[in-house]
Scaffold this motif. Sequence first.
Motif, PDB file in Angstrom:
ATOM      1  N   LEU A  48       0.832  -1.203   0.000  1.00 42.50           N
ATOM      2  CA  LEU A  48       0.000   0.000   0.000  1.00 42.50           C
ATOM      3  C   LEU A  48       0.872   1.261   0.000  1.00 42.50           C
ATOM      4  CD1 LEU A  48      -2.979   0.760  -0.014  1.00 42.50           C
ATOM      5  CD2 LEU A  48      -2.908   0.796   2.475  1.00 42.50           C
ATOM      6  N   ASN A  49       1.932   1.273   0.805  1.00 42.54           N
ATOM      7  CA  ASN A  49       2.852   2.413   0.815  1.00 42.54           C
ATOM      8  C   ASN A  49       3.555   2.560  -0.538  1.00 42.54           C
ATOM      9  OD1 ASN A  49       3.566   3.962   3.546  1.00 42.54           O
ATOM     10  ND2 ASN A  49       2.739   1.941   4.021  1.00 42.54           N
ATOM     11  N   LEU A  50       3.901   1.450  -1.153  1.00 42.17           N
ATOM     12  CA  LEU A  50       4.532   1.488  -2.472  1.00 42.17           C
ATOM     13  C   LEU A  50       3.576   2.086  -3.504  1.00 42.17           C
ATOM     14  CD1 LEU A  50       7.042   0.688  -4.168  1.00 42.17           C
ATOM     15  CD2 LEU A  50       5.965  -1.552  -4.477  1.00 42.17           C
ATOM     16  N   TRP A  51       2.324   1.667  -3.469  1.00 42.61           N
ATOM     17  CA  TRP A  51       1.334   2.155  -4.433  1.00 42.61           C
ATOM     18  C   TRP A  51       1.022   3.636  -4.218  1.00 42.61           C
ATOM     19  CZ3 TRP A  51      -2.155  -2.576  -3.036  1.00 42.61           C
ATOM     20  CH2 TRP A  51      -1.549  -3.745  -3.508  1.00 42.61           C
ATOM     21  N   ILE A  52       0.857   4.043  -2.968  1.00 44.39           N
ATOM     22  CA  ILE A  52       0.593   5.457  -2.672  1.00 44.39           C
ATOM     23  C   ILE A  52       1.825   6.293  -3.034  1.00 44.39           C
ATOM     24  CG2 ILE A  52       0.146   7.130  -0.836  1.00 44.39           C
ATOM     25  CD1 ILE A  52      -1.505   4.893   0.563  1.00 44.39           C
ATOM     26  N   GLY A  53       3.012   5.782  -2.739  1.00 36.76           N
ATOM     27  CA  GLY A  53       4.244   6.481  -3.106  1.00 36.76           C
ATOM     28  C   GLY A  53       4.344   6.692  -4.607  1.00 36.76           C
ATOM     29  N   SER A  54       3.947   5.696  -5.383  1.00 34.76           N
ATOM     30  CA  SER A  54       3.966   5.828  -6.843  1.00 34.76           C
ATOM     31  C   SER A  54       2.977   6.883  -7.319  1.00 34.76           C
ATOM     32  CB  SER A  54       3.664   4.487  -7.510  1.00 34.76           C
ATOM     33  OG  SER A  54       4.764   3.633  -7.357  1.00 34.76           O
ATOM     34  N   LEU A  55       1.821   6.915  -6.688  1.00 36.90           N
ATOM     35  CA  LEU A  55       0.829   7.931  -7.051  1.00 36.90           C
ATOM     36  C   LEU A  55       1.382   9.337  -6.803  1.00 36.90           C
ATOM     37  CD1 LEU A  55      -2.066   8.539  -7.998  1.00 36.90           C
ATOM     38  CD2 LEU A  55      -2.754   8.423  -5.602  1.00 36.90           C
ATOM     39  N   PHE A  56       1.953   9.553  -5.636  1.00 35.21           N
ATOM     40  CA  PHE A  56       2.539  10.861  -5.341  1.00 35.21           C
ATOM     41  C   PHE A  56       3.727  11.160  -6.247  1.00 35.21           C
ATOM     42  CE2 PHE A  56       0.198  10.931  -1.298  1.00 35.21           C
ATOM     43  CZ  PHE A  56      -0.191  12.260  -1.299  1.00 35.21           C
ATOM     44  N   THR A  57       4.461  10.129  -6.630  1.00 35.47           N
ATOM     45  CA  THR A  57       5.640  10.333  -7.461  1.00 35.47           C
ATOM     46  C   THR A  57       5.279  10.841  -8.848  1.00 35.47           C
ATOM     47  OG1 THR A  57       6.903   8.749  -6.178  1.00 35.47           O
ATOM     48  CG2 THR A  57       7.714   9.200  -8.394  1.00 35.47           C
ATOM     49  N   ILE A  58       4.105  10.502  -9.331  1.00 32.14           N
ATOM     50  CA  ILE A  58       3.647  11.072 -10.611  1.00 32.14           C
ATOM     51  C   ILE A  58       3.634  12.599 -10.502  1.00 32.14           C
ATOM     52  CG2 ILE A  58       1.655  11.313 -12.157  1.00 32.14           C
ATOM     53  CD1 ILE A  58       1.004   8.341 -11.403  1.00 32.14           C
ATOM     54  N   PHE A  59       3.075  13.106  -9.399  1.00 29.54           N
ATOM     55  CA  PHE A  59       3.022  14.551  -9.179  1.00 29.54           C
ATOM     56  C   PHE A  59       4.417  15.122  -8.904  1.00 29.54           C
ATOM     57  CE2 PHE A  59      -1.210  13.018  -7.931  1.00 29.54           C
ATOM     58  CZ  PHE A  59      -1.970  13.729  -8.850  1.00 29.54           C
ATOM     59  N   THR A  60       5.226  14.374  -8.165  1.00 28.86           N
ATOM     60  CA  THR A  60       6.585  14.819  -7.852  1.00 28.86           C
ATOM     61  C   THR A  60       7.404  14.998  -9.115  1.00 28.86           C
ATOM     62  OG1 THR A  60       6.513  13.657  -5.730  1.00 28.86           O
ATOM     63  CG2 THR A  60       8.691  14.262  -6.558  1.00 28.86           C
ATOM     64  N   VAL A  90      14.592  10.468 -12.810  1.00 22.95           N
ATOM     65  CA  VAL A  90      13.913   9.667 -13.836  1.00 22.95           C
ATOM     66  C   VAL A  90      14.233   8.183 -13.653  1.00 22.95           C
ATOM     67  CG1 VAL A  90      13.834   9.177 -16.325  1.00 22.95           C
ATOM     68  CG2 VAL A  90      13.707  11.543 -15.511  1.00 22.95           C
ATOM     69  N   ILE A  91      15.489   7.868 -13.407  1.00 17.31           N
ATOM     70  CA  ILE A  91      15.894   6.472 -13.182  1.00 17.31           C
ATOM     71  C   ILE A  91      15.201   5.918 -11.937  1.00 17.31           C
ATOM     72  CG2 ILE A  91      17.851   5.008 -12.507  1.00 17.31           C
ATOM     73  CD1 ILE A  91      19.597   6.914 -14.291  1.00 17.31           C
ATOM     74  N   THR A  92      15.206   6.702 -10.867  1.00 19.79           N
ATOM     75  CA  THR A  92      14.602   6.269  -9.605  1.00 19.79           C
ATOM     76  C   THR A  92      13.105   6.058  -9.753  1.00 19.79           C
ATOM     77  OG1 THR A  92      16.308   7.446  -8.364  1.00 19.79           O
ATOM     78  CG2 THR A  92      14.279   6.891  -7.175  1.00 19.79           C
ATOM     79  N   ALA A  93      12.412   7.020 -10.335  1.00 18.28           N
ATOM     80  CA  ALA A  93      10.956   6.909 -10.500  1.00 18.28           C
ATOM     81  C   ALA A  93      10.610   5.726 -11.398  1.00 18.28           C
ATOM     82  CB  ALA A  93      10.390   8.204 -11.076  1.00 18.28           C
ATOM     83  N   THR A  94      11.346   5.553 -12.470  1.00 15.64           N
ATOM     84  CA  THR A  94      11.092   4.427 -13.384  1.00 15.64           C
ATOM     85  C   THR A  94      11.279   3.096 -12.666  1.00 15.64           C
ATOM     86  OG1 THR A  94      11.802   5.772 -15.264  1.00 15.64           O
ATOM     87  CG2 THR A  94      11.772   3.380 -15.582  1.00 15.64           C
ATOM     88  N   THR A  95      12.311   3.009 -11.844  1.00 21.92           N
ATOM     89  CA  THR A  95      12.563   1.777 -11.089  1.00 21.92           C
ATOM     90  C   THR A  95      11.422   1.500 -10.117  1.00 21.92           C
ATOM     91  OG1 THR A  95      14.945   2.170 -11.265  1.00 21.92           O
ATOM     92  CG2 THR A  95      14.221   0.585  -9.601  1.00 21.92           C
ATOM     93  N   PHE A  96      10.980   2.529  -9.384  1.00 18.26           N
ATOM     94  CA  PHE A  96       9.871   2.326  -8.453  1.00 18.26           C
ATOM     95  C   PHE A  96       8.557   2.032  -9.180  1.00 18.26           C
ATOM     96  CE2 PHE A  96      12.360   4.125  -4.858  1.00 18.26           C
ATOM     97  CZ  PHE A  96      12.029   3.163  -3.912  1.00 18.26           C
TER      98      PHE A  96
END
Length: 173
Positions: A48-60, A90-96
């Motif tokens: 759940l934290n991974l999924w929410i983190g990904s959602l916020f990362t789109i905005f980040t 970009v590398i970090t976000a893509t990996t996550f």
Amino acid sequence: MLSKIIPNWHPIFVHFTIAFFPIATVLIVSSLIINKNFKEKVLYCGYLNLWIGSLFTIFTVAAGFYAYNTVPHTNKLSHAVMTDHRNWAVITATTFFALTIWSVKLYRNNHKQNLFFIMGLIIATVFLTITGWKGSECVYRYGLGVMNLPNTDKHSRAINSAPHEHSHEHAHV
């Protein structure tokens, strides 16, 4: 008015990315060694934290690209520093994001995390640490995106005329 105070939202959103992803990593790794009674709940909280983190990362990331294109970085050094941070981001976000898709597949198929997934999370968290470090270097070492305080006549005269002290009250515990 708000745009004068906060010219871009990247510094706000980035805190969510930096919080949710390491928490996800700690929870998912902890689910390997935790008591059987809590193993599934801890793993689900990690996902759940991974999924929410990904959602916020789109905005980040979106706000980060906006900052990259609007925050002045006209000399070679500032451009290189911001570009390096952007590339790591970009590398970090893509990996996550890849790990998030993988975690959804694992969750839907009732598979537990595996060693490769855990290693991916740890590597991605190291990438996140490097990216955050590089972002903080942009701001705190090179002063990129930082607005200067306005000079007030009263205070600037005091600085130029004689040394002065600011009054500080200390709270007693």
